[in-house]
Design a protein around this motif. Structure first.
Motif, PDB file in Angstrom:
ATOM      1  N   SER A   1       0.789  -1.074  -0.042  1.00 36.18           N
ATOM      2  CA  SER A   1      -0.150   0.057   0.084  1.00 36.18           C
ATOM      3  C   SER A   1       0.826   1.274   0.041  1.00 36.18           C
ATOM      4  O   SER A   1       1.869   1.373   0.798  1.00 36.18           O
ATOM      5  N   VAL A   2       0.425   2.273  -0.910  1.00 35.50           N
ATOM      6  CA  VAL A   2       1.155   3.399  -0.857  1.00 35.50           C
ATOM      7  C   VAL A   2       0.107   4.607  -0.867  1.00 35.50           C
ATOM      8  O   VAL A   2      -0.994   4.665  -1.531  1.00 35.50           O
ATOM      9  N   ASP A   3       0.359   5.659   0.131  1.00 36.18           N
ATOM     10  CA  ASP A   3      -0.527   6.710   0.179  1.00 36.18           C
ATOM     11  C   ASP A   3       0.140   7.745  -0.588  1.00 36.18           C
ATOM     12  O   ASP A   3       1.188   7.835  -1.330  1.00 36.18           O
ATOM     13  N   SER A   4      -0.646   9.014  -0.642  1.00 40.55           N
ATOM     14  CA  SER A   4      -0.169  10.049  -1.595  1.00 40.55           C
ATOM     15  C   SER A   4       1.072  10.734  -1.292  1.00 40.55           C
ATOM     16  O   SER A   4       1.688  11.515  -2.085  1.00 40.55           O
ATOM     17  N   THR A   5       1.485  10.199  -0.077  1.00 38.78           N
ATOM     18  CA  THR A   5       2.894  11.069   0.635  1.00 38.78           C
ATOM     19  C   THR A   5       3.922  10.189  -0.031  1.00 38.78           C
ATOM     20  O   THR A   5       5.129  10.566   0.303  1.00 38.78           O
TER      21      THR A   5
END
Length: 404
Positions: free
Chosen positions: A324-328
């Motif tokens: 999982s990768v968030d917008s940051t």
């Protein structure tokens, strides 16, 4: 018509409200004949959605039209019956394998055309220059093409390239093309590619051309690749490995190093169009590139829970890790808290854990700096995932995502 209009019919593959076509309507809409539809039903390739128990009449669901139209096209090019069902199964689940089957059939067609041309040449000779005593002319020998291109490269770099891709080649009797490493000479660049349909590894290095010619790609058997790697490991010069010459031809692949030469016959198959997959794994505006330490990622993979998924292509059970990768740009491994999973800006991708660990091993083995920094290119849950060393785009692995 809809299912509820045919009472008492056997309909294991029909859902309530499905639009149905008679066999004649299906034939006209798909391009197949009625007799062909009956044949594919009896062969287990395309069964009707519904059979009337009283009359034996076949009905097809409109959602079967894409498969039927695909069958019509495959029938026109003479695709063997044994491959038809496999192509229908693979069309949505494994496009690389489906493309490989088509490429193999195209090669058979081209070989058949080449044989026909040689035979026609021999027949023209018989017609224009008959032997007086009636002795038949000997059959024409198949044309063999010798070496066309060659490159001399540093042995140590070639050894590193082999290490970066060898893990992705798996022997597969059904698809021999996957049981080798593709060697491609393109100008001054030597490129090695291996794939087992679910992952692909690529490595390239620069060399000095020894034989000019067009871009040439052949498939080297893994036995040749392993023998070449063992020879390169014997070098007295661990820094460069000494000069190594690789020659590629349609009938032979050769490697010369340390005064020794090894040769092999390339696998008799076409090299699939791997560039399409590379384009899919290229940077995407909606994708995210994440830098991560290899040892930290390995630790996360070892400790985070993984899902068990049955692979659609071969039914194998595999452990799937969720990245999982968030917008940051923060990367986590595992499903994580429910509120994070529900966040719209979090990109989540399922990947075969064993395959990702294999890719890490291969990249770390070829990292002379020992830095261990990796770049992950994540382009969406249904797009390939790319793994590469930071600062080095010449060796990388591509992993097909697993549907979550």
């Amino acid at each position: 018509m809809t299912l509820d209009l045919v009472e008492g019919a056997e309909s294991p593959d029909v859902e309530a409200g499905d639009e149905l076509l008679s066999i004649g309507e299906m034939a006209r809409a798909s391009g197949l004949t009625v007799s062909a539809l009956r044949f594919y039903d009896s062969a287990g390739v395309l069964a009707p959605a519904l059979v009337d128990p009283a009359t034996g009449y076949r009905w097809y669901a409109t959602r079967q039209l894409p498969d039927a139209r695909l069958l019509a096209g495959l029938r026109r090019i003479g695709m063997p019956l044994a491959d038809l069902g496999r192509l229908l199964d693979l069309r949505g689940s494994d496009p690389i394998a489906a493309s490989t089957l088509l490429d193999a059939h195209l090669r058979r067609l081209e070989d058949g055309l080449a044989d026909a041309r040689r035979e026609i040449t021999r027949l023209r000779t018989l017609l224009l220059d008959p032997v007086p005593d009636g002795t038949p002319h000997p059959p024409a020998e198949p044309r063999r093409v010798g070496f066309r291109v060659g490159l001399t490269v540093p042995g140590a770099e070639l050894a590193a390239a082999v290490d970066a891709v060898r893990f992705a080649a798996r022997l597969n009797p059904a698809l021999p093309v996957l049981g080798g490493v593709w060697f491609e000479a393109d100008g001054h660049v030597l490129r090695l590619i291996a794939t087992d349909r679910y992952r692909m590894a690529v490595a390239e290095l620069d060399g000095v051309p020894t034989r000019d010619g067009p871009r040439r790609a052949v498939i080297a058997p893994v036995g040749f690749v392993d023998e070449a790697r063992a020879l390169l490991a014997e070098s007295d010069d661990p820094t460069t490995g000494g000069p190594t010459t690789v020659s590629l031809g349609t009938d032979r692949i050769s490697l010369h190093a340390r005064g020794r030469r090894i040769t092999a016959t390339p696998l008799d198959d076409e090299v699939p169009d791997y560039r399409r997959l590379l384009r899919e794994a290229a940077d995407d505006p909606a994708g995210r590139r994440v830098a991560v330490d290899a040892s930290r990622l390995r630790s996360w993979l070892a400790t985070a829970p993984a899902r068990t998924v049955v692979r659609p292509g071969d039914g194998a059970r595999c452990a799937v890790s969720v990245l999982s990768v968030d917008s940051t740009g923060e990367l986590t491994v595992g499903d994580g808290p429910a509120e994070r999973v529900a966040e719209p800006d979090v990109l989540r991708i399922g990947v075969n854990r064993e395959f990702l660990l294999d890719a890490l091993d291969a990249l770390e083995a070829g990292d002379a700096t020992g830095g261990g920094q990796l770049l992950l290119d994540l382009n969406g849950p249904i797009r390939p995932l790319a793994v590469r060393r930071a600062g080095n785009d010449r060796a990388f692995s591509i992993l097909m995502p697993v549907q979550l």
